[in-house]
Design a protein around this motif. Structure first.
Motif, PDB file in Angstrom:
ATOM      1  N   GLU A  20      42.916 -37.219 -27.276  1.00 57.04           N
ATOM      2  CA  GLU A  20      42.520 -36.188 -26.300  1.00 57.04           C
ATOM      3  C   GLU A  20      43.248 -35.819 -25.438  1.00 57.04           C
ATOM      4  OE1 GLU A  20      38.487 -36.981 -25.734  1.00 57.04           O
ATOM      5  OE2 GLU A  20      38.055 -37.160 -28.028  1.00 57.04           O
ATOM      6  N   GLU A  21      44.169 -36.848 -24.700  1.00 59.02           N
ATOM      7  CA  GLU A  21      44.382 -36.947 -23.517  1.00 59.02           C
ATOM      8  C   GLU A  21      45.979 -36.873 -23.547  1.00 59.02           C
ATOM      9  OE1 GLU A  21      42.682 -36.238 -20.710  1.00 59.02           O
ATOM     10  OE2 GLU A  21      40.910 -36.482 -22.008  1.00 59.02           O
ATOM     11  N   THR A  22      46.800 -37.264 -24.431  1.00 55.41           N
ATOM     12  CA  THR A  22      48.250 -37.504 -24.523  1.00 55.41           C
ATOM     13  C   THR A  22      48.768 -36.405 -25.728  1.00 55.41           C
ATOM     14  OG1 THR A  22      48.458 -38.934 -26.251  1.00 55.41           O
ATOM     15  CG2 THR A  22      47.720 -39.964 -24.159  1.00 55.41           C
ATOM     16  N   ASN A  23      50.116 -36.283 -25.495  1.00 52.24           N
ATOM     17  CA  ASN A  23      50.727 -35.561 -26.681  1.00 52.24           C
ATOM     18  C   ASN A  23      51.371 -36.277 -27.724  1.00 52.24           C
ATOM     19  OD1 ASN A  23      50.122 -33.102 -25.827  1.00 52.24           O
ATOM     20  ND2 ASN A  23      51.515 -33.019 -23.951  1.00 52.24           N
ATOM     21  N   PHE A  24      51.193 -37.635 -27.528  1.00 51.23           N
ATOM     22  CA  PHE A  24      51.992 -38.749 -28.572  1.00 51.23           C
ATOM     23  C   PHE A  24      51.308 -38.229 -30.138  1.00 51.23           C
ATOM     24  CE2 PHE A  24      52.045 -41.132 -24.785  1.00 51.23           C
ATOM     25  CZ  PHE A  24      53.339 -41.525 -25.028  1.00 51.23           C
ATOM     26  N   PRO A  25      52.091 -38.306 -31.090  1.00 56.09           N
ATOM     27  CA  PRO A  25      51.704 -38.064 -32.325  1.00 56.09           C
ATOM     28  C   PRO A  25      50.846 -38.921 -33.032  1.00 56.09           C
ATOM     29  CG  PRO A  25      54.041 -38.069 -32.242  1.00 56.09           C
ATOM     30  CD  PRO A  25      53.544 -38.570 -30.878  1.00 56.09           C
ATOM     31  N   ARG A  26      49.982 -38.458 -33.728  1.00 58.46           N
ATOM     32  CA  ARG A  26      48.891 -39.224 -34.356  1.00 58.46           C
ATOM     33  C   ARG A  26      49.331 -40.629 -34.904  1.00 58.46           C
ATOM     34  NH1 ARG A  26      47.454 -39.426 -39.643  1.00 58.46           N
ATOM     35  NH2 ARG A  26      45.284 -39.977 -40.189  1.00 58.46           N
ATOM     36  N   GLU A  27      50.430 -40.532 -35.702  1.00 58.70           N
ATOM     37  CA  GLU A  27      51.071 -41.352 -36.471  1.00 58.70           C
ATOM     38  C   GLU A  27      51.443 -42.614 -35.599  1.00 58.70           C
ATOM     39  OE1 GLU A  27      52.017 -38.274 -36.774  1.00 58.70           O
ATOM     40  OE2 GLU A  27      51.301 -37.879 -38.816  1.00 58.70           O
ATOM     41  N   VAL A  28      51.878 -42.301 -34.255  1.00 55.11           N
ATOM     42  CA  VAL A  28      52.173 -43.314 -33.216  1.00 55.11           C
ATOM     43  C   VAL A  28      50.886 -44.015 -32.751  1.00 55.11           C
ATOM     44  CG1 VAL A  28      53.226 -43.849 -30.997  1.00 55.11           C
ATOM     45  CG2 VAL A  28      54.336 -42.037 -32.504  1.00 55.11           C
ATOM     46  N   ALA A  29      49.697 -43.256 -32.475  1.00 52.65           N
ATOM     47  CA  ALA A  29      48.657 -44.048 -32.021  1.00 52.65           C
ATOM     48  C   ALA A  29      48.014 -44.771 -33.354  1.00 52.65           C
ATOM     49  CB  ALA A  29      47.642 -42.879 -31.845  1.00 52.65           C
TER      50      ALA A  29
END
Length: 75
Positions: A20-29
């Motif tokens: 919700e608060e970052t632009n990191f790709p889903r795969e990285v999270a």
């Protein structure tokens, strides 16, 4: 007295924040949480560990956790 906080709760808070608060790709999270992403075909071709991207994500999480809440946000 029972503890309201759990490791899984912290993992969930991290995932919510990352999505919700970052632009990191889903795969990285998901990789940061040691989750497997994709179907078997995608998994067969995905060989990298995204270590540097995960490091940047965790540095951002660390900064977020160290920042005092803004007025009225509690904490």
């Amino acid at each position: 007295m029972t503890n309201r906080y759990t490791v899984h709760g912290m993992r969930s808070a991290f995932r919510d924040w990352a999505g919700e608060e970052t632009n990191f790709p889903r795969e990285v999270a998901e990789a940061a949480l040691a989750h497997v992403v994709g179907d078997t075909a995608e998994q067969a071709y995905r060989r990298g560990d995204a270590l540097e991207k995960r490091r940047k994500l965790m540095d951002a999480w660390s900064s977020y956790c160290e920042t005092p809440p803004k007025e009225g946000q509690g904490g």
